[in-house]
Design a protein around this motif. Structure first.
Motif, PDB file in Angstrom:
ATOM      1  N   LEU A 196       0.859  -1.182   0.000  1.00  0.00           N
ATOM      2  CA  LEU A 196       0.000   0.000   0.000  1.00  0.00           C
ATOM      3  C   LEU A 196       0.895   1.231   0.000  1.00  0.00           C
ATOM      4  O   LEU A 196       1.689   1.426   0.926  1.00  0.00           O
ATOM      5  N   LYS A 197       0.817   2.022  -1.055  1.00  0.00           N
ATOM      6  CA  LYS A 197       1.567   3.277  -1.111  1.00  0.00           C
ATOM      7  C   LYS A 197       0.807   4.304  -0.289  1.00  0.00           C
ATOM      8  O   LYS A 197      -0.385   4.539  -0.494  1.00  0.00           O
ATOM      9  N   TYR A 198       1.509   4.933   0.657  1.00  0.00           N
ATOM     10  CA  TYR A 198       0.874   5.846   1.601  1.00  0.00           C
ATOM     11  C   TYR A 198       1.776   7.050   1.801  1.00  0.00           C
ATOM     12  O   TYR A 198       2.975   6.892   2.054  1.00  0.00           O
ATOM     13  N   GLU A 199       1.203   8.239   1.669  1.00  0.00           N
ATOM     14  CA  GLU A 199       1.983   9.476   1.754  1.00  0.00           C
ATOM     15  C   GLU A 199       2.473   9.794   3.165  1.00  0.00           C
ATOM     16  O   GLU A 199       3.494  10.421   3.342  1.00  0.00           O
ATOM     17  N   GLY A 200       1.735   9.385   4.185  1.00  0.00           N
ATOM     18  CA  GLY A 200       2.064   9.729   5.566  1.00  0.00           C
ATOM     19  C   GLY A 200       3.131   8.832   6.161  1.00  0.00           C
ATOM     20  O   GLY A 200       3.714   7.978   5.501  1.00  0.00           O
ATOM     21  N   SER A 201       3.355   9.020   7.444  1.00  0.00           N
ATOM     22  CA  SER A 201       4.325   8.238   8.189  1.00  0.00           C
ATOM     23  C   SER A 201       3.761   6.856   8.521  1.00  0.00           C
ATOM     24  O   SER A 201       2.551   6.693   8.671  1.00  0.00           O
ATOM     25  N   ARG A 202       4.643   5.879   8.661  1.00  0.00           N
ATOM     26  CA  ARG A 202       4.224   4.547   9.099  1.00  0.00           C
ATOM     27  C   ARG A 202       4.108   4.478  10.620  1.00  0.00           C
ATOM     28  O   ARG A 202       3.638   3.486  11.150  1.00  0.00           O
ATOM     29  N   ARG A 203       4.527   5.519  11.329  1.00  0.00           N
ATOM     30  CA  ARG A 203       4.431   5.529  12.789  1.00  0.00           C
ATOM     31  C   ARG A 203       3.064   6.076  13.189  1.00  0.00           C
ATOM     32  O   ARG A 203       2.639   7.131  12.716  1.00  0.00           O
ATOM     33  N   ILE A 204       2.398   5.364  14.090  1.00  0.00           N
ATOM     34  CA  ILE A 204       1.095   5.791  14.600  1.00  0.00           C
ATOM     35  C   ILE A 204       1.323   6.540  15.907  1.00  0.00           C
ATOM     36  O   ILE A 204       1.828   5.975  16.881  1.00  0.00           O
TER      37      ILE A 204
ATOM     38  N   CYS B 251      -1.305   8.925  16.944  1.00  0.00           N
ATOM     39  CA  CYS B 251      -2.632   9.307  17.441  1.00  0.00           C
ATOM     40  C   CYS B 251      -3.701   8.623  16.593  1.00  0.00           C
ATOM     41  O   CYS B 251      -3.396   8.022  15.559  1.00  0.00           O
ATOM     42  N   ALA B 252      -4.941   8.737  17.030  1.00  0.00           N
ATOM     43  CA  ALA B 252      -6.057   8.106  16.318  1.00  0.00           C
ATOM     44  C   ALA B 252      -6.169   8.614  14.890  1.00  0.00           C
ATOM     45  O   ALA B 252      -6.494   7.852  13.978  1.00  0.00           O
ATOM     46  N   GLU B 253      -5.872   9.882  14.678  1.00  0.00           N
ATOM     47  CA  GLU B 253      -5.968  10.449  13.337  1.00  0.00           C
ATOM     48  C   GLU B 253      -4.985   9.778  12.370  1.00  0.00           C
ATOM     49  O   GLU B 253      -5.313   9.545  11.207  1.00  0.00           O
ATOM     50  N   ASP B 254      -3.780   9.435  12.857  1.00  0.00           N
ATOM     51  CA  ASP B 254      -2.812   8.731  12.009  1.00  0.00           C
ATOM     52  C   ASP B 254      -3.393   7.398  11.539  1.00  0.00           C
ATOM     53  O   ASP B 254      -3.289   7.051  10.362  1.00  0.00           O
ATOM     54  N   ALA B 255      -3.980   6.658  12.472  1.00  0.00           N
ATOM     55  CA  ALA B 255      -4.577   5.364  12.123  1.00  0.00           C
ATOM     56  C   ALA B 255      -5.764   5.558  11.192  1.00  0.00           C
ATOM     57  O   ALA B 255      -5.926   4.823  10.214  1.00  0.00           O
ATOM     58  N   ALA B 256      -6.599   6.546  11.480  1.00  0.00           N
ATOM     59  CA  ALA B 256      -7.776   6.809  10.642  1.00  0.00           C
ATOM     60  C   ALA B 256      -7.363   7.123   9.210  1.00  0.00           C
ATOM     61  O   ALA B 256      -7.996   6.663   8.253  1.00  0.00           O
ATOM     62  N   ASN B 257      -6.285   7.886   9.040  1.00  0.00           N
ATOM     63  CA  ASN B 257      -5.811   8.206   7.691  1.00  0.00           C
ATOM     64  C   ASN B 257      -5.395   6.950   6.926  1.00  0.00           C
ATOM     65  O   ASN B 257      -5.676   6.823   5.728  1.00  0.00           O
ATOM     66  N   ILE B 258      -4.734   6.028   7.615  1.00  0.00           N
ATOM     67  CA  ILE B 258      -4.332   4.784   6.965  1.00  0.00           C
ATOM     68  C   ILE B 258      -5.557   3.955   6.610  1.00  0.00           C
ATOM     69  O   ILE B 258      -5.669   3.433   5.495  1.00  0.00           O
TER      70      ILE B 258
ATOM     71  N   GLN C  85      -8.574   5.045   6.045  1.00  0.00           N
ATOM     72  CA  GLN C  85      -9.281   5.708   4.943  1.00  0.00           C
ATOM     73  C   GLN C  85      -8.588   5.446   3.611  1.00  0.00           C
ATOM     74  O   GLN C  85      -9.252   5.211   2.599  1.00  0.00           O
ATOM     75  N   GLU C  86      -7.282   5.469   3.612  1.00  0.00           N
ATOM     76  CA  GLU C  86      -6.521   5.199   2.391  1.00  0.00           C
ATOM     77  C   GLU C  86      -6.736   3.759   1.939  1.00  0.00           C
ATOM     78  O   GLU C  86      -6.908   3.491   0.750  1.00  0.00           O
ATOM     79  N   TYR C  87      -6.717   2.837   2.877  1.00  0.00           N
ATOM     80  CA  TYR C  87      -6.820   1.411   2.555  1.00  0.00           C
ATOM     81  C   TYR C  87      -8.242   1.001   2.174  1.00  0.00           C
ATOM     82  O   TYR C  87      -8.444   0.299   1.193  1.00  0.00           O
TER      83      TYR C  87
END
Length: 147
Positions: free
Chosen positions: A17-25, A27-34, A36-38
């Motif tokens: 999965l190509k993802y623009e953000g960081s792979r480090r979580i 906060c909840a928003e980091d996980a939510a972004n992943i 949503q992308e997936y």
């Protein structure tokens, strides 16, 4: 003489999965972004596990269940099997509500609590359950103190 099947358990990389953000979580928003992308704009419920290292780096993502419009079947063994094989320290689970409303249902809360208890037995923490809605909206069950 009896025959016993010998098996080998193996984790298979399905795709990247190509993802623009960081792979480090962090906060909840980091996980939510992943999530949503997936999950994207799936028209059915998808229940997904983000598998994390001890430093909350995403090691893998696994689709646990692909359901119907308003439900999916989730069992702890299906959530934790890939987590165990990926040497997870913890997981974050998430699913989408195709209706667009991320408000957790009573069933969402019940399955989360069951997963938290199973994770305690296995030594793999369930850090959060994120429910994805539309237009970037999401609900963190941890933030709502429903874990």
């Amino acid at each position: 003489m009896s025959s016993i099947t010998v098996v080998r358990v193996e984790l298979v990389k399905e795709r990247i999965l190509k993802y623009e953000g960081s792979r480090r979580i962090r906060c909840a928003e980091d996980a939510a972004n992943i999530f949503q992308e997936y999950i994207g704009s799936a028209d059915r419920e998808m229940f997904v596990t983000i598998i994390l290292s001890a430093k909350h780096i995403v090691n893998a993502i696994n689709t646990v269940s692909l359901g119907i419009l308003d439900s999916s079947i989730v069992h702890p063994r299906e959530v934790f099997k890939p987590a165990i094989l990926s040497n997870a320290a913890s997981v974050i689970v998430g699913h989408n509500h195709p209706s667009g409303d991320p408000e957790p249902s009573p069933e969402d809360v019940a399955v989360t609590r069951r997963l938290v208890e199973a994770g305690k037995i296995l030594g793999i923490d369930v850090l959060d359950h994120i429910v994805i809605g539309d237009e970037g909206r999401f609900v963190s069950l941890k933030a709502r103190e429903l874990l």
